[in-house]
Design an enzyme around this catalytic site. Structure first.
Site, PDB file in Angstrom:
ATOM      1  N   ASP A 121       0.851  -1.322   0.106  1.00 27.91           N
ATOM      2  CA  ASP A 121       0.000  -0.111  -0.015  1.00 27.91           C
ATOM      3  C   ASP A 121       0.984   1.449   0.030  1.00 27.91           C
ATOM      4  OD1 ASP A 121      -1.896  -2.239   0.601  1.00 27.91           O
ATOM      5  OD2 ASP A 121      -2.670  -1.103   2.456  1.00 27.91           O
TER       6      ASP A 121
ATOM      7  N   SER B  56      -0.646   0.461   7.298  1.00 27.89           N
ATOM      8  CA  SER B  56      -0.795   1.628   6.762  1.00 27.89           C
ATOM      9  C   SER B  56      -1.383   2.792   7.364  1.00 27.89           C
ATOM     10  CB  SER B  56      -1.797   1.220   5.570  1.00 27.89           C
ATOM     11  OG  SER B  56      -1.258   0.524   4.416  1.00 27.89           O
TER      12      SER B  56
ATOM     13  N   ARG C  37      -7.751  -0.575  11.286  1.00 25.26           N
ATOM     14  CA  ARG C  37      -6.569  -0.183  10.696  1.00 25.26           C
ATOM     15  C   ARG C  37      -6.619   1.025   9.706  1.00 25.26           C
ATOM     16  NH1 ARG C  37      -7.074  -5.509   9.584  1.00 25.26           N
ATOM     17  NH2 ARG C  37      -7.309  -6.212   7.405  1.00 25.26           N
ATOM     18  N   ASP C  38      -5.660   1.543   9.327  1.00 27.14           N
ATOM     19  CA  ASP C  38      -5.515   2.329   8.064  1.00 27.14           C
ATOM     20  C   ASP C  38      -6.149   3.612   8.300  1.00 27.14           C
ATOM     21  OD1 ASP C  38      -4.658   0.013   6.971  1.00 27.14           O
ATOM     22  OD2 ASP C  38      -6.478  -0.346   6.005  1.00 27.14           O
TER      23      ASP C  38
ATOM     24  N   GLN D 222       4.245   0.648   2.285  1.00 30.69           N
ATOM     25  CA  GLN D 222       4.282  -0.468   2.982  1.00 30.69           C
ATOM     26  C   GLN D 222       5.357  -1.669   2.384  1.00 30.69           C
ATOM     27  OE1 GLN D 222       1.781  -2.130   5.882  1.00 30.69           O
ATOM     28  NE2 GLN D 222       2.461   0.023   6.119  1.00 30.69           N
TER      29      GLN D 222
END
Length: 496
Positions: free
Chosen positions: A44, A104, A167-168, A60
């Site tokens: 990512d 991420s 996440r992210d 990433q």
């Protein structure tokens, strides 16, 4: 490898990378103008930002293997979105809260301090995909060296509406307050959660901003909410969607929604749910606004579980070319190559073909690092299909085909004979409002990105033909197509 300290991890990573860089340099699949890792694994895009005169792109990065694993943040920067400079690894999984990966996230300018907001990952049971994830920050005054916040994580636990898959984070500022969206899942429902903060360190949970139904995926990764022309666009990457006609044929998707976000209630409503790229390899798209006010997008130009022949050459993974996101005159959301990519052009080629029937070799045009603009006049057309074949071999065993099916009004990307990688066909509807069909194609040594009619349809895919497969052909099936114009350029290798 066990977490130790950042400097020691970077030294070990650099040692592994230096051992493999020569192998990558000799790879026939090494990209010329895309962001790729120096060696090893990339996925990512992260932390996209224009800051202090540079475009920064983080990604990433698993420097110790050609497969996904113990994730770090790689880092490149550029003054022009075209020529990239490699910088030291920005984040390493060197703390207890991110011991199994710095996952991420995004980047913001906090009063002149470049601040990364990312997910710290801990595997509870890797085989069962059981994780415990939290949100963390790291800061830098020079844009190169980063320090993690001493009181990380800034959001330690997921709310009751979510799960350990949490996440992210994507962060932005509105009316002097910071907002964050985070992807999560619960009971096979993908969700986007909303938080608010005054200082990036103390966060208040607002609630579930929007969620899927069971047809729209069990997990919504990499959410990105932004305003464009008075509309609120939400980009996210659903996992667990089933194919539907010509749509959703990749393992995981990236979609955009057009709707409205209410800062008072923290709720998002939408009326559009569409794939952002109709090709094979496009995931985890993220956007940012640059100093010119443009909304620019990068995505990972691969997809989980696809065949990646470059792994045999010491590396895997690429980002797409940078794309500008906008609405066209018809009110459609489109993505187009940023204008700076014209800086790559050299050795221009032009030709006009009065009539094409069957397959014609474009004499004098060949290469594996090309930009091609092909325009077809479809007025009074009797042909059933028209298009281009690129990366063709002299023995006709390899070709990558992009075409327009006149009867079904569909764009077709066929890579069944594209070389060593996965095959397959992707199709997308294109309703023409004129008789003009324009293919704008970016070819790199192991990829092809197609933009049709100024980004109304976009298709991306990794292809792995032999380096000797360099020919370009135009074709028309069923009858003649008249007035085909081709303009092309060789493109610079920015990594040489």
């Amino acid at each position: 490898m066990n977490p130790t300290n950042h400097d020691e991890i970077v030294r070990e990573a650099d040692k592994v990378l230096n051992e493999n860089i020569k192998k990558v340099e000799n790879s026939p699949y090494k990209m010329a103008y895309h962001i790729i890792p120096p060696a090893s694994w990339m996925n990512d895009p992260n932390g996209l930002i224009y800051w202090n005169g540079y475009y920064h792109v983080f990604y990433q990065f698993h420097p110790f293997d050609v497969k996904t694993g113990w994730m770090h943040w790689g880092h490149v920067r550029s003054k022009d979105l075209v020529h990239w400079e490699r910088l030291p690894i920005a984040l390493t999984p060197s703390n207890e809260y991110d011991r199994d990966g710095c996952f991420s996230g995004s980047a913001v300018d906090d009063n002149g301090i470049l601040t990364l907001v990312y997910t710290g990952n801990i595997f509870i049971d890797r085989e069962k995909d059981d994780v415990d994830e939290c949100q963390c920050i790291a800061t830098s005054a020079d844009g190169i060296h980063f320090e993690k916040f001493i009181n990380n994580p800034v959001i330690e636990e997921h709310p009751e509406e979510g799960s350990g898959h949490f996440r992210d984070p994507k962060v932005w500022k509105y009316n002097d307050e910071w907002y964050m969206v985070v992807g999560t899942r619960k009971d096979q429902i993908g969700k986007v959660l909303l938080y608010k903060s005054k200082d990036l360190r103390q966060w208040d949970y607002i609630g579930v901003m929007v969620e899927s139904d069971k047809e729209k995926g069990y997990m919504w990764e990499c959410p990105d909410l932004f305003e464009l022309n008075g509309k609120h666009i939400l980009i996210t990457s659903p996992q667990g969607m089933e194919p539907e006609g010509d749509r959703y044929h990749n393992l995981y998707q990236t979609v955009y929604m057009i709707g409205d976000f209410d800062y008072t209630t923290g709720k998002y409503s939408y009326h559009t749910f569409e794939e952002l790229d109709k090709g094979f390899d496009f995931y985890a798209a993220q956007t940012f606004e640059d100093d010119k006010g443009r909304r620019i997008l990068f995505a990972w130009m691969d997809i989980w579980e696809s065949k990646m022949p470059s792994q045999n050459h010491g590396w895997a993974g690429s980002l797409t070319i940078p794309r500008e996101v906008s609405f066209n005159e018809r009110g459609q959301l489109v993505t187009k190559p940023v204008e700076e990519l014209q800086l790559l052009r050299k050795n221009e080629y032009e030709t006009e073909l009065a009539a094409v029937q069957g397959e014609i070799l474009v004499d004098g045009l060949e290469g594996d690092v090309l930009e091609i603009i092909a325009e077809f006049d479809l007025s009074n057309i009797q042909a059933s299909e028209v298009g281009l074949k690129v990366r063709c071999s002299e023995d006709n065993n390899e070709e990558t085909v992009i075409s327009y099916d006149v009867k079904t009004s569909k764009i077709i990307f066929n890579r069944d004979r594209s070389g060593e990688g996965d095959g397959g066909v992707r199709k997308a509807k294109l309703d023409l409002d004129s008789h003009k069909l324009k293919f704008h194609v970016y070819i790199d040594r192991s990829s092809m990105e197609l933009f049709v009619n100024e980004g109304e349809v976009v298709m991306s895919g990794r292809v792995y033909p032999k380096s000797t497969s360099r020919l370009v052909k135009v074709f028309s099936e069923g009858d003649v197509v008249s007035n085909v114009s081709i303009q092309a350029w060789e493109l610079e290798d920015v990594w040489k």
